[in-house]
Design an enzyme around this catalytic site. Structure first.
Site, PDB file in Angstrom:
ATOM      1  CD  GLU A  76      55.195  40.879   4.103  1.00 20.39           C
ATOM      2  OE1 GLU A  76      54.301  40.703   3.273  1.00 20.39           O
ATOM      3  OE2 GLU A  76      55.233  41.865   4.863  1.00 20.39           O
TER       4      GLU A  76
ATOM      5  NE  ARG B 284      51.989  40.986  -4.056  1.00 27.32           N
ATOM      6  CZ  ARG B 284      51.523  40.906  -2.808  1.00 27.32           C
ATOM      7  NH1 ARG B 284      52.250  41.364  -1.793  1.00 27.32           N
ATOM      8  NH2 ARG B 284      50.374  40.351  -2.553  1.00 27.32           N
TER       9      ARG B 284
ATOM     10  NE  ARG C 265      46.605  39.963   2.223  1.00 24.28           N
ATOM     11  CZ  ARG C 265      46.542  38.711   1.758  1.00 24.28           C
ATOM     12  NH1 ARG C 265      45.419  38.041   1.807  1.00 24.28           N
ATOM     13  NH2 ARG C 265      47.620  38.144   1.239  1.00 24.28           N
TER      14      ARG C 265
ATOM     15  CB  CYS D  67      50.123  34.122   6.174  1.00 19.17           C
ATOM     16  SG  CYS D  67      51.156  35.589   6.115  1.00 19.17           S
TER      17      CYS D  67
ATOM     18  CG  HIS E 168      45.321  40.470  -9.071  1.00 23.27           C
ATOM     19  ND1 HIS E 168      46.203  41.316  -9.680  1.00 23.27           N
ATOM     20  CD2 HIS E 168      45.115  40.959  -7.831  1.00 23.27           C
ATOM     21  CE1 HIS E 168      46.524  42.269  -8.850  1.00 23.27           C
ATOM     22  NE2 HIS E 168      45.882  42.082  -7.718  1.00 23.27           N
TER      23      HIS E 168
HETATM   24  C1  PEP Z   1      52.590  38.213   1.453  1.00 19.58           C
HETATM   25  O1  PEP Z   1      53.284  39.162   1.046  1.00 19.58           O
HETATM   26  O2  PEP Z   1      52.840  37.019   1.214  1.00 19.58           O
HETATM   27  C2  PEP Z   1      51.388  38.483   2.257  1.00 19.58           C
HETATM   28  C3  PEP Z   1      50.740  37.500   2.835  1.00 19.58           C
HETATM   29  O3  PEP Z   1      50.981  39.772   2.351  1.00 19.58           O
HETATM   30  P1  PEP Z   1      50.192  40.548   1.187  1.00 19.58           P
HETATM   31  O4  PEP Z   1      49.871  39.560   0.105  1.00 19.58           O
HETATM   32  O5  PEP Z   1      48.985  41.131   1.833  1.00 19.58           O
HETATM   33  O6  PEP Z   1      51.207  41.575   0.777  1.00 19.58           O
HETATM   34 MG    MG Z   2      52.990  41.141   1.846  1.00 25.13          MG
END
Ligand code: PEP
Ligand code: MG
Length: 548
Positions: free
Chosen positions: A409, A443, A284, A480, A182
């Site tokens: 993903e 994550r 998003r 992305c 973050h």
């Molecule tokens: C990702 O998972 O890399 C992504 C761009 O989506 P988010 O971070 O919104 O899960």
């Molecule tokens: Mg994602």
């Protein structure tokens, strides 16, 4: 000199101010001599904390403000005050009575599960503030030393980072955290130089001058005047070069790598639209749904998407359909009792349970798109199989949305990228989640930052497979995830054949400059160096050495 991972470029020097740690409770001294007076002191502390949170809410923008206003209501709950009185009557000392009262409510939130359980951390924060107030200790959270400072912390929570003021925070150094934490994401979006994963941060004390280079990751303790001057000169030269970096993304030999922005909050729209980009690579859409107790109507959605499409003129806007669940729970979606939400019914998988939510969203996107010039593409999050990619693309096409793709993903989607791409129009690599699932590392767990490092060769292998499949079937493959905003990793992605990079608007100039300084052949060579490295650290080092 020490250092860590530079995650947000720029150089700054200044005095350290540490994020105050939560207060430690002294031993329980038992029954207060004047329980009524103690209850009054508790009420005053609760009110002081509520007022402070409210004033922070007034100063914060959008999402952060809503979160803080909600948090400010907690200490004003009369049930909390009467529970504190009960605990005092039961013979506890004031700080312990407060901690016990909050503890009772925390347990109830946790037992409720889902969205409410997520609020337990907010309640802990309020409890810590009230106890600090009563004990006369510094308020936990962002310090306010009365002058600009370098913020040093073990790690930063989202609630802390939401309040950062770039006028006061010269730079950020954290002991933990990685490139996708973050802290990294927020520092980049605010344009504050930041170094994460810096072990020396543990020993930095308030008032010590440090020089922070958010590009190289260097942290110099008590730098000489000369060192500061040289670093600032380097930073100024870089800033000049960055200011001169304009136009579409191109390698030195003119190969196009489109540069796009990620957009995730209404408040970010103006800055994102005015950035020199080729459009939006990831909208998003959760921003429309978070902090709501009911599903937004189709009309409300048309309105919100229209604002984005209008702001981007005739540029491309890639809209991602709702990615609810796991790290993005929604109050009005029954996520059920999932022991493992990251592997549960999230993202596109929710469409089976709530088909109207997806079809309403596609209807709204198509309606807004038909009234604007933006080149609107749609994509689904968390697609795992070619069949899911096909079902989504067909649904989007029947709603009149001509270009429908999938996010990659989930490792399965990367391993079968060719079949996935045969079923839809493009792919976009979400390296944040792809890293999480490839390395089996949550994550949100900053302790696992090393595994979540986007330079992990296993993750790069999956990116390479997906990009190769894109070339074979002649369809675009972008990145992305946060990884796209690393100017060195961007070269590796270009070398692997990625056709677009989408990132926070503030990261665009450095990535553009980096691409412009290297030919496609250079990028291919760098990609080979990274892919054949033994681990993430070696991959990053090899590429950094080859470039500098
Ligand atoms: C990702 O998972 O890399 C992504 C761009 O989506 P988010 O971070 O919104 O899960
Ligand atoms: Mg994602």
């Amino acid at each position: 000199m020490s250092g860590g991972i530079g995650v947000s470029t720029g150089v700054a020097a200044g005095p350290v101010a540490r994020l105050a740690a939560p207060p430690e409770l002294p031993e329980d001294s038992g029954q207060e001599p004047d329980p009524a007076g103690a209850a009054e002191r508790a009420s005053a502390a609760l009110e002081a904390v509520a007022a402070e949170l409210e004033s922070r809410a007034e100063r914060a923008g959008d999402t952060a403000s809503a979160v803080l206003f909600a948090q400010a209501m907690m200490p004003r709950d009369p049930a909390l005050q009467s529970k504190i009185a009960d605990e005092l009557a039961a013979g506890r000392s004031l700080p312990h009575a407060v901690a016990a009262a909050f503890g009772g409510f925390r347990a109830a939130l946790e037992a409720a599960g889902g969205y409410l359980a997520e609020r337990a951390a907010d309640l802990d924060d309020v409890a810590n503030r009230v106890v600090a107030n009563l004990l006369g200790l510094p308020m936990p959270g962002i310090p306010a030393p009365g002058h600009p400072f370098v913020l040093v912390a073990e790690d930063l929570a989202p609630a802390d980072t939401a309040m950062l003021d770039r006028e006061r925070v010269l730079a950020i150094v954290t002991e933990r955290g990685g490139p996708t934490s973050h802290t990294a994401i927020l520092a980049k979006s605010l344009g504050i130089p930041a170094v994460v994963g810096c072990p020396a941060a543990r020993d930095l004390t308030d008032g010590t001058t440090v020089l922070v280079d958010g590009g190289t990751g260097a942290v110099v303790i008590s730098p000489s005047v000369d060192e500061v001057a040289r670093a600032q000169e380097r930073a100024a030269a870089l800033a000049r070069a960055l200011a001169g970096s304009v136009g579409p993304g191109r390698t030195a030999d003119g190969v196009a790598v489109a540069l796009l922005v990620n957009l995730g909050a209404e408040g970010e729209l103006a800055a994102a639209a005015s950035a020199d980009s080729e459009g939006v690579g990831l909208l998003r859409t959760e921003f429309l749904y978070l902090n709501r107790t009911t599903v937004p109507t189709v009309d409300e959605q048309v309105h919100a998407y229209s604002a984005v499409f209008a702001a981007f003129g005739d540029r491309k806007v890639v809209v991602r359909t709702l990615d609810a669940g796991a790290d993005k729970p929604l109050a009005f979606v029954d996520h059920g009792d999932e022991p493992n939400p990251a592997l549960g019914v999230r993202g596109y998988r929710l469409a089976n349970r709530h088909p109207a939510m997806l079809t309403d969203q596609l209807t709204a996107i198509a309606t807004a798109a038909s009234n604007h010039d933006a080149d609107v593409w749609v994509m689904a999050p968390m697609v795992s199989t070619p069949a899911e990619a096909a079902a989504f693309a067909e649904l989007a096409h029947t709603h009149g949305l001509a270009v429908a793709g999938t996010m990659v993903e989930v490792p399965a989607a990367a391993l079968r990228a060719r079949q996935v791409l045969e079923e839809c129009d493009f792919a976009s690599l979400g390296t944040n989640d792809l890293g999480q699932y490839t390395l089996a590392a949550d994550r949100m767990a900053s302790e696992l930052a090393g595994l979540l490092d986007p330079w992990q060769p296993a993750l790069l292998d999956l990116v390479a497979m997906t990009a190769r499949a894109g070339r074979e079937v002649g369809k675009p493959v972008g990145v992305c995830g946060e990884a796209a905003s690393d100017p060195l990793l961007a070269l590796v992605f270009a070398g692997l054949g990625v056709t677009s990079l989408s990132m926070a608007p503030t990261a665009l100039p450095a990535v553009r400059l980096s691409l412009a300084a290297h030919t496609l052949a250079d990028c291919e060579h760098l990609a080979e160096l990274a892919l054949t490295a033994r681990d993430a650290t070696e991959a990053r080092q090899r590429v950094a050495e080859a470039v500098h």
